[in-house]
Design a protein around this motif. Structure first.
Motif, PDB file in Angstrom:
ATOM      1  N   MET A   1      33.223  38.246  40.763  1.00 31.30           N
ATOM      2  CA  MET A   1      33.092  37.248  41.821  1.00 31.30           C
ATOM      3  C   MET A   1      33.892  37.694  43.048  1.00 31.30           C
ATOM      4  N   GLU A   2      33.292  37.492  44.228  1.00 26.95           N
ATOM      5  CA  GLU A   2      33.986  37.880  45.454  1.00 26.95           C
ATOM      6  C   GLU A   2      34.334  36.650  46.290  1.00 26.95           C
ATOM      7  N   PHE A   3      35.352  36.835  47.135  1.00 29.33           N
ATOM      8  CA  PHE A   3      35.884  35.722  47.913  1.00 29.33           C
ATOM      9  C   PHE A   3      35.939  36.121  49.379  1.00 29.33           C
TER      10      PHE A   3
ATOM     11  N   VAL B 105      37.264  25.401  42.474  1.00 26.10           N
ATOM     12  CA  VAL B 105      36.331  26.429  42.947  1.00 26.10           C
ATOM     13  C   VAL B 105      35.192  26.597  41.942  1.00 26.10           C
ATOM     14  N   GLN B 106      35.549  26.654  40.683  1.00 25.38           N
ATOM     15  CA  GLN B 106      34.528  26.855  39.653  1.00 25.38           C
ATOM     16  C   GLN B 106      33.527  25.693  39.624  1.00 25.38           C
ATOM     17  N   LYS B 107      34.035  24.478  39.738  1.00 23.46           N
ATOM     18  CA  LYS B 107      33.144  23.305  39.717  1.00 23.46           C
ATOM     19  C   LYS B 107      32.248  23.264  40.951  1.00 23.46           C
ATOM     20  N   GLN B 108      32.814  23.584  42.112  1.00 21.86           N
ATOM     21  CA  GLN B 108      32.024  23.553  43.343  1.00 21.86           C
ATOM     22  C   GLN B 108      30.914  24.604  43.317  1.00 21.86           C
ATOM     23  N   LEU B 109      31.232  25.791  42.820  1.00 25.23           N
ATOM     24  CA  LEU B 109      30.217  26.843  42.752  1.00 25.23           C
ATOM     25  C   LEU B 109      29.109  26.429  41.793  1.00 25.23           C
ATOM     26  N   VAL B 142      44.808  32.200  41.677  1.00 22.20           N
ATOM     27  CA  VAL B 142      43.485  31.560  41.578  1.00 22.20           C
ATOM     28  C   VAL B 142      42.382  32.605  41.373  1.00 22.20           C
ATOM     29  N   MET B 143      42.381  33.644  42.199  1.00 23.56           N
ATOM     30  CA  MET B 143      41.338  34.663  42.073  1.00 23.56           C
ATOM     31  C   MET B 143      41.419  35.337  40.702  1.00 23.56           C
ATOM     32  N   THR B 144      42.619  35.566  40.239  1.00 21.15           N
ATOM     33  CA  THR B 144      42.788  36.203  38.929  1.00 21.15           C
ATOM     34  C   THR B 144      42.212  35.314  37.826  1.00 21.15           C
ATOM     35  N   ARG B 147      38.361  35.284  38.001  1.00 23.79           N
ATOM     36  CA  ARG B 147      37.709  36.527  37.576  1.00 23.79           C
ATOM     37  C   ARG B 147      37.758  36.687  36.061  1.00 23.79           C
ATOM     38  N   ARG B 148      38.740  36.030  35.439  1.00 19.22           N
ATOM     39  CA  ARG B 148      38.829  36.087  33.972  1.00 19.22           C
ATOM     40  C   ARG B 148      37.946  35.040  33.311  1.00 19.22           C
TER      41      ARG B 148
END
Lengths: 159, 156
Positions: A1-3, B105-109, B142-144, B147-148
């Motif tokens: 996933m990219e940001f 973020v996950q829920k919105q996507l 958050v990004m980490t 991505r996991r």
């Protein structure tokens, strides 16, 4: 996933010189943090957007970053002569090693389009800034000769 | 062709569904372009710290957002509420700790069908220090986490 990052570049209470300097430092931080792209808005005569000429700001971004992609979100197309925009895009593309992501729109606010004496209704139809046939012909003729010269230039003797 | 939307889930979902359907018809299993979702984000060590900064900064952002419309008397096509709590409530903004941010973020996507998250981290009168702090937490934590996390169906 990219940001990615979206930025209105809305005005805060700092002196403008410091405002731009700090924002460019923040953009360097986006690159270090591993974001994919930085997208900046175009607005006019409003504190909501301090990048009314996105290309000017993005030229600085191009020089302050090495990997981050970037672009306008969006170029308000009816406010540019097509040749001007074409030239700016070409410059940014080369100055950034191909990191420019282009985006075009009609402009979010009709009032901002009117500041340029452009009719928002014409802008919506795409009629306001279509290059004339003569302009297209000149771009084709001159641009082709400029980009692909028919004869290579003669080597110069060292000064 | 990549796209980015800033509107609510309800406004974006039909367009994104249509985009995905037309892409499938035209391009089959070719990888989708970036379908971006733009949201205000402030991340802090604690939810309280992030919320306080976001409320203060959004108020200043909103002054800029409504400058022309107030001066000239028109409405926005893409309107925003005047207070941070209201825009957070409708889903277009988040302020909180890293764990909450990842979940948001996950829920919105998943709810919109977008596959590219676009944060608006610098806005209003957030200081440079506050912004860099928020970006650092987002990138490092958050990004980490995201991505996991297992990919959700809609974000493929």
């Amino acid at each position: 996933m990219e940001f990615g990052v979206f930025d209105h570049l809305d005005k805060n209470d700092l002196p403008l010189e410091r405002f731009y300097r700090e924002r460019l430092e923040i953009i360097e931080a986006y690159e270090r943090a591993g974001f994919y792209a930085y997208h900046v808005a175009e607005h006019h005569l409003t504190p909501l957007g301090m990048a009314p000429s996105p290309s000017v700001f993005l030229a600085a971004v191009a020089q302050r970053t090495q990997r981050l992609r970037f672009g306008p979100m969006v170029y308000v197309a009816p406010l540019y002569h097509p040749l001007r925009l074409l030239e700016e895009i070409g410059m940014l593309d080369q100055m950034s090693g191909g990191r420019l992501d282009m985006a075009f729109g009609r402009g979010a606010l009709p009032a901002e389009v009117r500041f340029f004496d452009v009719d928002p209704a014409a802008a919506r139809s795409g009629a306001s800034r279509s290059p004339s046939r003569r302009c297209r012909s000149r771009i084709r003729r001159s641009g082709t000769a400029f980009i692909r010269p028919r004869r290579p230039s003669a080597p110069r003797a060292p000064a | 062709m990549n796209v980015v939307g800033l509107d609510t889930v309800a406004e974006l979902r039909p367009g994104i569904d249509r985009f995905r359907a037309v892409w499938k018809e035209a391009r089959g299993d070719a990888p989708l372009p970036k379908i971006g979702l733009g949201r205000f984000v402030v991340v802090g060590k604690s939810a309280g710290e992030a919320r306080a900064a976001a409320r203060r900064a959004y108020k200043r952002w909103y002054e800029s957002f409504s400058f022309l419309s107030s001066l000239m008397g028109f409405g926005h096509r893409h309107s925003r509420p005047a207070e941070f709590d209201a825009i957070a409530e409708d889903g277009r903004a988040f302020a909180g700790a890293p764990e909450g941010a990842a979940e948001y973020v996950q829920k919105q996507l998943a709810a919109t069908g977008a596959n590219y998250f676009v944060g608006q981290f610098a806005f209003g009168n957030l200081t440079q220090e506050e912004t860099l702090h928020s970006i650092g937490l987002f990138a490092n934590e958050v990004m980490t986490m995201l991505r996991r996390a297992p990919a959700r169906a809609a974000s493929a």
